[in-house]
Motif scaffolding. Structure first.
Motif, PDB file in Angstrom:
ATOM      1  N   ALA A 135       0.815  -1.215   0.000  1.00 38.80           N
ATOM      2  CA  ALA A 135       0.000   0.000   0.000  1.00 38.80           C
ATOM      3  C   ALA A 135       0.854   1.272   0.000  1.00 38.80           C
ATOM      4  O   ALA A 135       0.353   2.339  -0.303  1.00 38.80           O
ATOM      5  CB  ALA A 135      -0.925   0.006   1.210  1.00 38.80           C
ATOM      6  N   ARG A 170       0.655   7.379  -0.552  1.00 41.74           N
ATOM      7  CA  ARG A 170       0.165   7.771   0.770  1.00 41.74           C
ATOM      8  C   ARG A 170      -1.348   7.811   0.774  1.00 41.74           C
ATOM      9  O   ARG A 170      -2.002   7.545  -0.247  1.00 41.74           O
ATOM     10  CB  ARG A 170       0.753   9.123   1.141  1.00 41.74           C
ATOM     11  N   ARG A 171      -1.918   8.129   1.934  1.00 40.15           N
ATOM     12  CA  ARG A 171      -3.380   8.190   2.042  1.00 40.15           C
ATOM     13  C   ARG A 171      -3.895   9.612   1.845  1.00 40.15           C
ATOM     14  O   ARG A 171      -5.099   9.835   1.715  1.00 40.15           O
ATOM     15  CB  ARG A 171      -3.811   7.721   3.435  1.00 40.15           C
ATOM     16  N   ASP A 172      -2.992  10.559   1.853  1.00 42.82           N
ATOM     17  CA  ASP A 172      -3.443  11.953   1.896  1.00 42.82           C
ATOM     18  C   ASP A 172      -3.229  12.709   0.582  1.00 42.82           C
ATOM     19  O   ASP A 172      -3.250  13.925   0.560  1.00 42.82           O
ATOM     20  CB  ASP A 172      -2.733  12.693   3.045  1.00 42.82           C
ATOM     21  N   ILE A 226      -4.292   2.465  -0.280  1.00 47.02           N
ATOM     22  CA  ILE A 226      -4.441   1.828   1.023  1.00 47.02           C
ATOM     23  C   ILE A 226      -4.694   0.354   0.763  1.00 47.02           C
ATOM     24  O   ILE A 226      -5.141   0.001  -0.333  1.00 47.02           O
ATOM     25  CB  ILE A 226      -5.622   2.459   1.807  1.00 47.02           C
ATOM     26  N   ASP A 227      -4.366  -0.495   1.708  1.00 49.74           N
ATOM     27  CA  ASP A 227      -4.730  -1.902   1.520  1.00 49.74           C
ATOM     28  C   ASP A 227      -6.016  -2.152   2.302  1.00 49.74           C
ATOM     29  O   ASP A 227      -6.242  -1.564   3.364  1.00 49.74           O
ATOM     30  CB  ASP A 227      -3.601  -2.861   1.954  1.00 49.74           C
ATOM     31  N   ASP A 263      -9.581  -3.711   6.856  1.00 50.45           N
ATOM     32  CA  ASP A 263     -10.766  -3.596   7.706  1.00 50.45           C
ATOM     33  C   ASP A 263     -12.058  -3.644   6.894  1.00 50.45           C
ATOM     34  O   ASP A 263     -13.108  -3.970   7.434  1.00 50.45           O
ATOM     35  CB  ASP A 263     -10.724  -2.296   8.524  1.00 50.45           C
ATOM     36  N   ALA A 306     -14.439   1.326   5.305  1.00 52.39           N
ATOM     37  CA  ALA A 306     -13.595   1.835   6.387  1.00 52.39           C
ATOM     38  C   ALA A 306     -12.273   2.339   5.839  1.00 52.39           C
ATOM     39  O   ALA A 306     -11.811   3.433   6.168  1.00 52.39           O
ATOM     40  CB  ALA A 306     -13.359   0.741   7.424  1.00 52.39           C
ATOM     41  N   HIS A 340     -10.531   6.289   5.156  1.00 59.35           N
ATOM     42  CA  HIS A 340      -9.271   6.894   5.597  1.00 59.35           C
ATOM     43  C   HIS A 340      -8.700   7.817   4.525  1.00 59.35           C
ATOM     44  O   HIS A 340      -8.258   8.925   4.815  1.00 59.35           O
ATOM     45  CB  HIS A 340      -8.221   5.812   5.884  1.00 59.35           C
ATOM     46  N   GLN A 399      -8.271  11.745   5.045  1.00 56.64           N
ATOM     47  CA  GLN A 399      -6.906  12.310   5.078  1.00 56.64           C
ATOM     48  C   GLN A 399      -6.595  13.156   3.847  1.00 56.64           C
ATOM     49  O   GLN A 399      -5.713  14.011   3.884  1.00 56.64           O
ATOM     50  CB  GLN A 399      -5.875  11.192   5.289  1.00 56.64           C
ATOM     51  N   GLY A 437     -16.764  -0.846   9.469  1.00 63.02           N
ATOM     52  CA  GLY A 437     -15.392  -1.357   9.411  1.00 63.02           C
ATOM     53  C   GLY A 437     -15.096  -2.228  10.604  1.00 63.02           C
ATOM     54  O   GLY A 437     -15.866  -2.315  11.528  1.00 63.02           O
TER      55      GLY A 437
END
Lengths: 318, 318
Positions: free
Chosen positions: B74, B141-143, B206-207, B210, B214, B218, B222, B313
């Motif tokens: 991820a 990244r997540r953001d 992201i992996d 959850d 969910a 994120h 983010q 989640g």
């Protein structure tokens, strides 16, 4: 957000000053300075084994980091980052706040950043991984002791083990010194400064977590040397001496565990430097024996060899 | 040596080919190539929660590493080293041998070295920390998702959750497809190759551990964007479709968890490249929605907005 995510955020997230990316993504991103090696170690504390479920949460938070910092000290590494894998039976805000207090009190003191972790539900256990930096050739290892080296320990041994024996009813000692002994058990001080100052001076080093004999045994085995220990030279604190029970004291000194002092070896011509080092960092360093050709451990008392105790170290499963 | 020390040595020690110093000292020493960042992540699997105490030890060994490799995927990082903190109720050689088999089968396949760990006694839990390398500016990244980005997922969703529902008696499904679903639950395949190929192509990733909602949540939060998901577009395997229970299937797709597929966003002009990438690595990539200005998640079914399910989640403590 669900309670689990909230947990991580609320108690443990802080801005990552010395990480490219800290808590909050799938992984943290860290930069290790060019030429430095990353030192990595992990230790788990389990409720009912390393601490009681009723133990002070702040002390658990502190100690879960301290035992890992002690591994860094034993390498002569400078600790930088940590991750925290926390397994909890329930979400208890007061417990978490206290745990975080203890953890960060120590982390802030030594300049360590928490950069990741995991929170899971289950029986209480804390697994901290510590990461630090060191020039690869300066690292203190277990396999570099030489025949002829002196063996040294820092501070004093056995206090933590004595406190545990008192708590568990194996000793009836109840003098005022008990408080000091328990303090050594609950709030061990990792010898980070000593570790970094031993670079280039010590040949081998280990931190005493399972007990002097067990841990010294690692150095002896991995360096293929024999350790000769002088029981009369082992540094015993006034508080431990006050316990009175000579057999218990001896067991605590040799096999107690949880000391988190450093045991290291150095050439005899390093004695002056080590004396000056001890003075400069205000930490007692005691010469307790030497390494010689051969294998295993030999224990001397009043000039005569004595049998090694059966119980040689902390065995989780023993 | 005591049984504990023996444990670590016997089942888990291997020569450290890509570490300066591996298992056996107070810490391992690793060298991160100049200019690269170290990616670090940790995940814990707890008996009774992530797996049953009766689960196949080889599968637990495999999965404890796989879920962490998925975090590397991820980030688009290349995994290099791992540590293993194992808490066990007893020393069971057969269990340990099988666990080690499963762990190393995967570690060897992806080139990861086990360089440290801890073995403690207590209720069964496995905490693996994974460390990998990535050029800092390439990390996913997540953001970094942008309004207008397409949202994609790899593979299919929901199989693992369906298998869990069957095992736990929440579904009575008993067709031959059950075996495949259980295989997806016990032996997830981390999407490492996809992760590295998405560098420079995906904005955020992201992996899915959850559950889609969910985990996608994120990224949305983010990156400060809104996720619009097309329920009809979610990739459902033939095996999951065979389960028949539409409500369960929908829950598994959206909230099941344990998929370990990647969910990522990319600019619409990346569609051709992603199509070619999917063909080149033989992995289905499905466009399931888009990010837009706003916040939170919106779910569309047959062109109409639908209520998000309550259970969003995996909540350990919910």
């Amino acid at each position: 957000m669900t309670p689990e995510f909230d947990l991580i955020q609320r108690y443990f997230t802080r801005p990552a000053k010395h990480a490219i990316l800290g808590i909050g993504d799938d992984a943290a991103l860290l930069r290790v300075p060019n030429g430095m090696a990353l030192a990595v170690s992990v230790d788990t504390l389990v409720s009912g084994h390393h601490f009681e479920i009723s133990s002070d949460a702040r002390s658990i938070g502190y100690k879960s980091l301290a035992v890992n910092l002690s591994d860094m000290a034993a390498m002569g590494a400078s600790p930088r980052w940590a991750t925290l894998a926390l397994t909890l039976p329930m979400v208890d805000p007061a417990w978490l706040a206290a745990f975080a207090d203890g953890f960060f009190e120590l982390a802030d003191k030594v300049g360590v950043e928490l950069i990741g972790g995991d929170t899971t539900s289950g029986p209480l256990a804390v697994s901290v991984q510590i990461m630090g930096e060191i020039m690869p050739d300066s690292a203190l290892r277990r396999d570099q002791a030489c025949p002829g080296d002196d063996i040294w320990v820092s501070g004093t041994l056995g206090d933590a083990a004595a406190a545990l024996a008192i708590r568990q009813g194996r000793s009836g000692f109840d003098g005022p010194e008990r408080q000091i002994l328990e303090y050594r058990l609950d709030w061990p001080e990792p010898r980070l400064l000593l570790g970094t100052r031993l670079r280039g001076l010590a040949h081998a080093a280990i931190d005493i977590s399972d007990g002097l004999l067990a841990d010294l045994g690692h150095i002896a085995r991995q360096s293929s040397v024999q350790a000769l220990i002088n029981l009369d030279a082992l540094p015993c604190s006034p508080e431990l001496c006050a316990v009175g029970d000579q057999q218990l004291i001896e067991e605590c000194l040799l096999s107690g565990g949880d000391d988190y002092e450093l045991c290291f070896s150095a050439a005899p011509d390093g004695r002056d430097d080590l004396k000056k080092l001890a003075e400069s960092i205000h930490l007692k360093l005691t010469r307790i024996g030497k390494f010689q050709v051969g294998g295993g451990l030999k224990l001397m008392k009043k000039g005569k060899e004595v049998d090694l105790p059966r119980f040689l170290g902390f065995d989780h499963f023993g």
